[in-house]
Design a protein around this motif. Structure first.
Motif, PDB file in Angstrom:
ATOM      1  N   PRO A 135       0.833  -1.361  -0.168  1.00 60.06           N
ATOM      2  CA  PRO A 135       0.067   0.112   0.115  1.00 60.06           C
ATOM      3  C   PRO A 135       1.003   1.519   0.233  1.00 60.06           C
ATOM      4  N   TYR A 136       0.538   2.223  -0.613  1.00 61.41           N
ATOM      5  CA  TYR A 136       1.022   3.378  -0.619  1.00 61.41           C
ATOM      6  C   TYR A 136       0.465   4.110   0.655  1.00 61.41           C
ATOM      7  N   PRO A 137       1.432   5.131   1.103  1.00 64.04           N
ATOM      8  CA  PRO A 137       0.869   6.097   2.249  1.00 64.04           C
ATOM      9  C   PRO A 137      -0.128   6.991   1.807  1.00 64.04           C
ATOM     10  N   LEU A 138      -1.273   7.416   2.459  1.00 72.62           N
ATOM     11  CA  LEU A 138      -2.116   8.308   2.285  1.00 72.62           C
ATOM     12  C   LEU A 138      -1.473   9.659   2.683  1.00 72.62           C
ATOM     13  N   ILE A 139      -1.287  10.513   1.425  1.00 69.04           N
ATOM     14  CA  ILE A 139      -0.919  11.805   1.492  1.00 69.04           C
ATOM     15  C   ILE A 139      -1.999  12.860   0.903  1.00 69.04           C
ATOM     16  N   THR A 140      -1.836  14.128   1.154  1.00 65.12           N
ATOM     17  CA  THR A 140      -2.635  14.936   0.607  1.00 65.12           C
ATOM     18  C   THR A 140      -2.061  15.692  -1.022  1.00 65.12           C
ATOM     19  N   ALA A 198       6.066  17.985  -3.102  1.00 69.71           N
ATOM     20  CA  ALA A 198       7.353  16.899  -3.297  1.00 69.71           C
ATOM     21  C   ALA A 198       8.073  17.380  -4.666  1.00 69.71           C
ATOM     22  N   VAL A 199       7.372  17.639  -5.591  1.00 66.32           N
ATOM     23  CA  VAL A 199       8.033  17.910  -6.756  1.00 66.32           C
ATOM     24  C   VAL A 199       8.652  19.329  -6.728  1.00 66.32           C
ATOM     25  N   ASN A 200       7.852  20.092  -6.275  1.00 66.93           N
ATOM     26  CA  ASN A 200       8.469  21.682  -6.246  1.00 66.93           C
ATOM     27  C   ASN A 200       9.584  21.685  -5.308  1.00 66.93           C
ATOM     28  N   MET A 201       9.725  20.922  -4.269  1.00 68.00           N
ATOM     29  CA  MET A 201      11.202  20.921  -3.421  1.00 68.00           C
ATOM     30  C   MET A 201      11.992  20.115  -3.965  1.00 68.00           C
ATOM     31  N   ILE A 226       8.813   7.366  -4.627  1.00 69.73           N
ATOM     32  CA  ILE A 226       7.595   6.735  -5.039  1.00 69.73           C
ATOM     33  C   ILE A 226       6.287   6.688  -4.120  1.00 69.73           C
ATOM     34  N   ASP A 227       6.400   6.739  -2.975  1.00 69.25           N
ATOM     35  CA  ASP A 227       5.531   7.064  -1.844  1.00 69.25           C
ATOM     36  C   ASP A 227       4.794   8.304  -1.860  1.00 69.25           C
ATOM     37  N   LEU A 228       5.465   9.222  -2.364  1.00 75.39           N
ATOM     38  CA  LEU A 228       4.740  10.469  -2.295  1.00 75.39           C
ATOM     39  C   LEU A 228       4.030  10.675  -3.610  1.00 75.39           C
ATOM     40  N   LEU A 229       4.364   9.870  -4.686  1.00 79.52           N
ATOM     41  CA  LEU A 229       3.586  10.176  -6.126  1.00 79.52           C
ATOM     42  C   LEU A 229       3.042   9.028  -6.465  1.00 79.52           C
ATOM     43  N   GLY A 230       2.924   7.780  -5.964  1.00 80.13           N
ATOM     44  CA  GLY A 230       2.191   6.829  -6.355  1.00 80.13           C
ATOM     45  C   GLY A 230       0.940   6.867  -5.827  1.00 80.13           C
ATOM     46  N   ARG A 231      -0.046   6.262  -6.671  1.00 86.19           N
ATOM     47  CA  ARG A 231      -1.462   6.336  -6.412  1.00 86.19           C
ATOM     48  C   ARG A 231      -2.147   4.838  -6.519  1.00 86.19           C
ATOM     49  N   PRO A 232      -2.926   4.458  -5.403  1.00 91.48           N
ATOM     50  CA  PRO A 232      -3.311   3.161  -5.478  1.00 91.48           C
ATOM     51  C   PRO A 232      -3.888   2.602  -6.813  1.00 91.48           C
ATOM     52  N   GLY A 233      -3.526   1.358  -7.255  1.00 92.69           N
ATOM     53  CA  GLY A 233      -4.077   0.826  -8.569  1.00 92.69           C
ATOM     54  C   GLY A 233      -3.045   1.298  -9.572  1.00 92.69           C
ATOM     55  N   THR A 234      -2.081   2.030  -9.356  1.00 96.30           N
ATOM     56  CA  THR A 234      -1.303   2.407 -10.391  1.00 96.30           C
ATOM     57  C   THR A 234       0.368   2.162  -9.990  1.00 96.30           C
ATOM     58  N   HIS A 235       1.278   2.230 -10.602  1.00 88.39           N
ATOM     59  CA  HIS A 235       2.846   2.221 -10.119  1.00 88.39           C
ATOM     60  C   HIS A 235       3.493   3.029 -11.138  1.00 88.39           C
ATOM     61  N   LEU A 236       4.378   4.011 -10.676  1.00 88.80           N
ATOM     62  CA  LEU A 236       5.131   4.874 -11.450  1.00 88.80           C
ATOM     63  C   LEU A 236       6.140   4.237 -12.453  1.00 88.80           C
ATOM     64  N   VAL A 237       6.383   4.816 -13.600  1.00 88.73           N
ATOM     65  CA  VAL A 237       7.289   4.281 -14.587  1.00 88.73           C
ATOM     66  C   VAL A 237       8.533   4.255 -14.016  1.00 88.73           C
ATOM     67  N   SER A 238       8.890   5.414 -13.603  1.00 89.65           N
ATOM     68  CA  SER A 238      10.274   5.679 -12.650  1.00 89.65           C
ATOM     69  C   SER A 238      10.446   4.804 -11.639  1.00 89.65           C
ATOM     70  N   PRO A 271     -10.348  11.052  -6.654  1.00 88.56           N
ATOM     71  CA  PRO A 271      -9.215  10.032  -6.673  1.00 88.56           C
ATOM     72  C   PRO A 271      -8.021  10.586  -5.787  1.00 88.56           C
ATOM     73  N   LEU A 272      -8.235  11.908  -5.245  1.00 85.73           N
ATOM     74  CA  LEU A 272      -6.954  12.570  -4.487  1.00 85.73           C
ATOM     75  C   LEU A 272      -7.655  12.522  -2.996  1.00 85.73           C
ATOM     76  N   LYS A 273      -6.642  12.254  -2.074  1.00 87.08           N
ATOM     77  CA  LYS A 273      -7.014  12.457  -0.712  1.00 87.08           C
ATOM     78  C   LYS A 273      -6.794  14.033  -0.396  1.00 87.08           C
ATOM     79  N   ILE A 274      -7.940  14.158   0.596  1.00 85.22           N
ATOM     80  CA  ILE A 274      -7.764  15.574   1.257  1.00 85.22           C
ATOM     81  C   ILE A 274      -8.073  15.533   2.728  1.00 85.22           C
ATOM     82  N   GLU A 275      -7.493  16.246   3.607  1.00 87.33           N
ATOM     83  CA  GLU A 275      -7.809  16.267   4.850  1.00 87.33           C
ATOM     84  C   GLU A 275      -8.754  17.176   5.392  1.00 87.33           C
ATOM     85  N   THR A 276      -9.649  17.050   6.212  1.00 86.29           N
ATOM     86  CA  THR A 276     -10.983  17.748   6.555  1.00 86.29           C
ATOM     87  C   THR A 276     -11.205  17.672   8.030  1.00 86.29           C
TER      88      THR A 276
END
Length: 534
Positions: free
Chosen positions: A73-78, A85-88, A93-105, A360-365
């Motif tokens: 499982p990937y960790p849940l992130i906002t 993660a990209v800007n900095m 993989i944990d920051l960019l991966g989404r359930p059901g998919t895998h990064l090409v890199s 498809p994207l997590k958000i904290e509320t």
């Protein structure tokens, strides 16, 4: 090495491969079809959407099985964490991966060099359509393919909508939903032409008399072909990769396939081959097979996508419902998904507004999530030859195919489009309420939309700017076809699946005509003719 024979070999089990299989079988029931899929079967019915799996643990298991080399499982992130993660430059993989998919890199070093870091695949029967949001908007004016007549394309889109069971009534009408549409309409409808007004998102979904939803995957397109133990002359082999296409004098004679768990290899002799294994791995297979037209992997396109999350203001909620939802209630209405269509020049953007249950994207509320809407807006990306997938001559990916890397840059024109889209989004957010802390306006990392396009793009002439003709027939090969988002030749902002299925519907007409004119394996030269297309 064992040899097997088939009439049609289809590489890829997503909605495009399923469309070809369904239409060929309907027109020519005796045609023998072999479909192969690199990933595992997730459910009894081939290609069922994982959202239809009721058990949470079983659904998570299916998602993980789809994740290629990343079987955990990937960790849940906002959304903001992912973008930052990209800007900095803190890529993982944990920051960019989404359930059901895998990064090409596949590692941090590759991610740093990848100009489309969130580029991803789903490796399973059904492909990414076992995990998609099911959004099926029709393309707007500038998104349409200029060299396919509108009447012809509209007919193909209508057939595609039927195959995908597209509806605008997937979610029940609610006071809050109507209020959301009114707010959007007040802002945008004057900019939109007739037929392109604010509306519920067309979704690939089947509802029963109780209002229960069955999300459409390739299983629905395949029909009885998706049933376990199907006894006809259609075979779907999972965990089987196509290593190479065999070719001779402008004709594909077959393919080398491998059953990954056992390592068993076989040669497939086929009358006709269709490669539809997404916009990344379709050009990868052609390249590995020595089929390398100048445009292969080039003109890589994806619409920039900006997200923010807004808590609905009290007076909007109180006016429409009279009270706040009870968080413990299981019967509260669902808002659904809404669309502000692309309509150039008045609204050269695609905007979609999502209830969090279908985002498809997590958000904290910190309050009631039923009062939070996600505002996503996409704009056109300039199409350039320089934006491309590069395939290595020496390095391989986790499955032993040529390693991919990406060149992908925003132009000044792209940045101006993004700035304009942000202004539109701010306007809408202010009308709804307050942007929440964890959901500030964010330009998502390249690849996040999962809508990579144009890597095997179609064209009207074999002039180096396209890979296939308008019926998806690869230039220079009489019996090789490609399918999927990679064939789209123009930039788009909307979800591309409906258009890609429509192009497969149109292409199937040529495929069926060719098969009718080719009655035996020995008569391969008949593919060189030009049978009429209905």
């Amino acid at each position: 090495m064992k040899q097997i024979q088939t009439d049609v070999l289809i590489v890829g089990s997503g909605p495009i491969g399923a469309t070809y299989a369904r239409l060929i079988k309907d027109a020519l029931p005796d045609t023998k079809i072999l479909m192969i899929e690199k990933g595992p079967r997730l459910t009894g019915k081939a290609g069922m959407h994982v959202k239809n799996i009721e058990d949470d643990q079983e659904r998570e298991r299916a998602q993980i099985l789809s994740q290629g080399p990343h079987q955990k499982p990937y960790p849940l992130i906002t959304v903001t964490e992912r973008a930052n993660a990209v800007n900095m430059g803190e890529l993982s993989i944990d920051l960019l991966g989404r359930p059901g998919t895998h990064l090409v890199s596949e590692n941090a070093e590759d991610l740093k060099a990848n100009e489309m870091p969130a580029a991803s695949c789903s490796t399973n029967v059904g492909g990414m359509a076992a995990h998609w949001t099911c959004a099926c908007p029709r393309p707007g004016n500038a998104e349409r393919i200029p060299f396919i007549p509108d009447v012809e394309m509209d007919q193909a889109l209508t057939k595609a909508e039927k195959l995908l069971c597209v509806t605008q009534s997937a979610f029940p009408e609610s006071a809050e939903g109507l209020a959301i549409q009114k707010v959007l309409g007040d802002i945008f409808n004057e900019q939109l032409t007739s037929g392109r007004k604010v509306q519920p998102m067309p979704l690939a979904c089947i509802t029963n008399e109780k209002g229960e939803r069955y999300w459409v995957g390739p299983d629905v397109i395949l029909g009885d072909l998706a049933e376990p133990g199907y006894a006809g002359n259609f075979e779907l082999r999972d965990q089987t990769i196509c290593r190479q296409l065999y070719k001779e004098d402008g004709h594909v004679t077959g393919a080398l396939i491998e059953h990954l768990p056992s390592g068993t290899r076989e040669e497939v002799k086929a009358k006709l081959v269709i490669v539809a294994c997404d916009a990344l791995r379709t050009p990868q297979l052609l390249w590995a097979s020595g089929i390398r037209p100048k445009a292969l992997g080039h003109y890589l396109n994806e619409h920039p996508f900006i997200f923010c999350f807004v808590e609905l203001k009290d007076d909007l909620v109180d006016t429409t419902l009279g009270k706040r939802y009870d968080q413990s209630s299981r019967t509260e209405p669902t808002i659904g998904v809404f669309l502000v269509p692309f309509d150039d020049p008045g609204h050269p953007f695609h905007a979609q507004i999502m209830h969090m249950d279908v985002s498809p994207l997590k958000i904290e509320t910190h309050g009631n999530p039923k009062h939070v809407v996600g505002l996503g807006i996409g704009c056109l990306k300039e199409m350039r030859y320089e934006d491309c997938i590069e395939f290595s001559e020496t390095e391989q990916d986790y499955s032993g195919m040529p390693k991919m890397s990406f060149q992908f840059q925003l132009t000044e024109k792209d940045r101006a489009q993004i700035a304009s889209a942000k202004v539109e989004q701010v306007k809408a957010a202010a009308a709804f309420g307050k942007v929440i802390q964890e959901g500030e306006q964010t330009l998502m990392p390249a690849g996040t939309s999962l809508h990579a396009q144009a890597t095997v793009r179609m064209g009207v002439a074999d002039d180096g700017t396209s890979v296939c003709d308008t019926f998806s027939n690869v230039w220079g090969y009489d019996n090789l076809f490609v399918g999927g988002n990679g064939v789209l030749p123009v930039p788009t902002t909307c979800n591309p699946t409906l258009t890609s299925v429509a192009l497969a519907v149109r292409s199937s007409e040529k495929v069926i005509s060719l098969l009718k004119h080719n009655s035996s394996y020995e008569q391969r030269n008949t593919f060189r003719g030009k049978p009429e297309i209905a």
